[in-house]
Design a protein around this motif. Structure first.
Motif, PDB file in Angstrom:
ATOM      1  N   SER A 190       0.829  -1.206   0.000  1.00  0.00           N
ATOM      2  CA  SER A 190       0.000   0.000   0.000  1.00  0.00           C
ATOM      3  C   SER A 190       0.864   1.256   0.000  1.00  0.00           C
ATOM      4  O   SER A 190       0.610   2.203  -0.755  1.00  0.00           O
ATOM      5  N   GLY A 229      -4.654   9.682   1.356  1.00  0.00           N
ATOM      6  CA  GLY A 229      -5.198   8.331   1.333  1.00  0.00           C
ATOM      7  C   GLY A 229      -5.301   7.724   2.733  1.00  0.00           C
ATOM      8  O   GLY A 229      -5.004   8.377   3.746  1.00  0.00           O
ATOM      9  N   LYS A 230      -5.715   6.478   2.753  1.00  0.00           N
ATOM     10  CA  LYS A 230      -5.952   5.815   4.037  1.00  0.00           C
ATOM     11  C   LYS A 230      -5.544   4.353   3.936  1.00  0.00           C
ATOM     12  O   LYS A 230      -5.873   3.671   2.953  1.00  0.00           O
ATOM     13  N   SER A 250      -6.383  -3.002   4.136  1.00  0.00           N
ATOM     14  CA  SER A 250      -6.981  -2.349   2.955  1.00  0.00           C
ATOM     15  C   SER A 250      -6.445  -0.934   2.805  1.00  0.00           C
ATOM     16  O   SER A 250      -5.897  -0.344   3.744  1.00  0.00           O
ATOM     17  N   ASP A 251      -6.622  -0.403   1.576  1.00  0.00           N
ATOM     18  CA  ASP A 251      -6.306   1.014   1.325  1.00  0.00           C
ATOM     19  C   ASP A 251      -7.310   1.532   0.313  1.00  0.00           C
ATOM     20  O   ASP A 251      -7.998   0.762  -0.365  1.00  0.00           O
ATOM     21  N   ASN A 252      -7.412   2.853   0.231  1.00  0.00           N
ATOM     22  CA  ASN A 252      -8.331   3.465  -0.749  1.00  0.00           C
ATOM     23  C   ASN A 252      -7.557   4.102  -1.896  1.00  0.00           C
ATOM     24  O   ASN A 252      -7.948   5.136  -2.446  1.00  0.00           O
ATOM     25  N   GLY A 280     -12.912   0.336  -5.262  1.00  0.00           N
ATOM     26  CA  GLY A 280     -12.631   1.521  -4.442  1.00  0.00           C
ATOM     27  C   GLY A 280     -11.336   1.420  -3.679  1.00  0.00           C
ATOM     28  O   GLY A 280     -11.205   1.988  -2.591  1.00  0.00           O
ATOM     29  N   GLY A 281     -10.370   0.722  -4.187  1.00  0.00           N
ATOM     30  CA  GLY A 281      -9.105   0.519  -3.508  1.00  0.00           C
ATOM     31  C   GLY A 281      -8.741  -0.958  -3.530  1.00  0.00           C
ATOM     32  O   GLY A 281      -9.153  -1.700  -4.420  1.00  0.00           O
ATOM     33  N   GLU A 332      -8.521  -4.428  -0.915  1.00  0.00           N
ATOM     34  CA  GLU A 332      -8.756  -4.999   0.425  1.00  0.00           C
ATOM     35  C   GLU A 332      -8.392  -6.484   0.404  1.00  0.00           C
ATOM     36  O   GLU A 332      -8.924  -7.244  -0.411  1.00  0.00           O
TER      37      GLU A 332
END
Length: 372
Positions: free
Chosen positions: A296, A307-308, A324-326, A364-365, A367
């Motif tokens: 990530s 981002g997250k 996960s990341d976005n 959406g990213g 996961e």
């Protein structure tokens, strides 16, 4: 003037009268006198009345010789006894003194002063004897208590020695158990390192040293993930379980710092249940988190884009870990089981080691959800 109460056991009335008259001649001697002729009568009087001294003839109608004194002394051991003896009875009188009589007087050879002095000294000696007996009994009691105290102290000491010995044995057993456990931990860590090394060897053979710096970084981070496990084990009380929530925080702090991730741009969110893990689970999970968070941070975000990264770790019927990341996400055509990247191939192997499965969501990213 203190009154002296005298009991005389004598069958010769003339001797009794003579004794009374002699004592009356002593002005400083005040006395009360009781006379009986038989031993049995005298013993009854002793039981019914209190006397200060007993004047005893050894030859009586119902008793003779030393046996007379022995019977009187047996029934009145507290009473001082002065023997009245004739010349023929002097040997018996001496025997009586040896047995406990205070004195003996020869009939016909005594005057009032000698008689009064003998009575006085008999009473004094008897009192001293009784005091000595009391002190002796007290000393014996103290000695007995001290002896019991020493016995109890020795008993307690033996108990403490046995308890200390048991504690030492338990400590030695615990140390031996921990030594065995540490050997087992070392073996398991080596197995995990062998897994990493096999992936590294495979990547090296396929790609050579195209990017040796990046290659070395990946090796370093994987080694750090295992090293942190070892540190947590050493801090653990039982050397077998670690606080995995604390481990994840330490590992992600290291990775964010290593890759220079700007916390203002990339936010780390964690939803971690405090689950203690043993080394068989902790090492694979730690390495999985290392690989997925690294991916990530390296690939998910373009520069200067916020981002997250999110990590979840929970356990109910099964344990599941989500990273996960976005960010940019992976292509929909991406197949995890056919990946060529060393990091994700390592993740696949580690999930199999946990007897788990991976669920990948790229909407959406990205996961990764590992269930085991």
């Amino acid at each position: 003037m203190k009154l002296t109460r005298i009991l005389i056991i004598e069958d010769n009335f003339k001797d009794v009268r003579l004794i009374q008259e002699m004592l009356k001649e002593i002005p400083s001697f005040s006395f009360e006198f009781k006379h009986v002729e038989r031993l049995d009568e005298g013993l009854k009087s002793i039981k019914n009345d209190e006397f200060d001294v007993l004047l005893l003839d050894l030859n009586l109608p119902d008793s003779f010789g030393i046996e007379t004194f022995i019977e009187a002394y047996k029934n009145a051991p507290h009473l001082p006894i002065v023997i009245l003896s004739g010349a023929a009875d002097e040997e018996a009188a001496l025997d009586a003194v040896h047995e406990g009589a205070q004195d003996y007087l020869m009939k016909g050879e005594v005057d009032g002063k000698l008689l009064a002095r003998s009575i006085f000294y008999a009473i004094e000696r008897k009192q001293i004897e009784e005091e000595l007996v009391k002190h002796r009994d007290h000393l014996e009691e103290l000695v007995e208590k001290r002896t019991l105290g020493l016995k109890e102290a020795n008993k307690q000491l033996r108990i403490e020695i046995n308890e200390r010995k048991r504690a030492e044995e338990e400590i030695m057993a615990s140390l031996e158990e921990k030594k065995i456990l540490l050997d087992e931990i070392q073996s398991r860590i080596q197995n995990s390192l062998h897994t990493i090394i096999s992936i590294i060897d495979s990547e090296y053979l396929q790609n050579g040293c195209k990017n040796s710096s990046e290659f070395n970084q990946e090796i370093e981070n994987r080694a750090k993930a295992v090293e942190l496990i070892n540190e947590k084990l050493c801090q653990s009380e039982d050397f077998a379980m670690i606080d995995f929530a604390e481990y994840i925080r330490d590992l992600t702090d290291y990775l964010f710092d290593f890759y220079g991730a700007n916390s203002n741009l990339i936010n780390l969110e964690m939803d971690i249940e405090g689950i203690p893990l043993d080394i068989d689970v902790a090492i694979p999970c730690g390495l999985i988190i290392n690989e997925l968070v690294t991916n990530s941070l390296k690939h998910a975000f373009k520069s200067e884009i916020k981002g997250k990264v999110q990590i979840k770790f929970h356990s109910n019927d099964k344990t599941w870990l989500t990273v996960s990341d976005n960010g940019m996400g992976l292509p929909e055509s991406f197949k995890l089981e056919h990946t060529e990247t060393s990091g994700l191939r390592l993740v696949n192997k580690l999930v199999k080691q946990l007897n788990g499965k991976i669920e990948l969501n790229v909407n959406g990213g990205t996961e990764f959800k590992i269930i085991f």
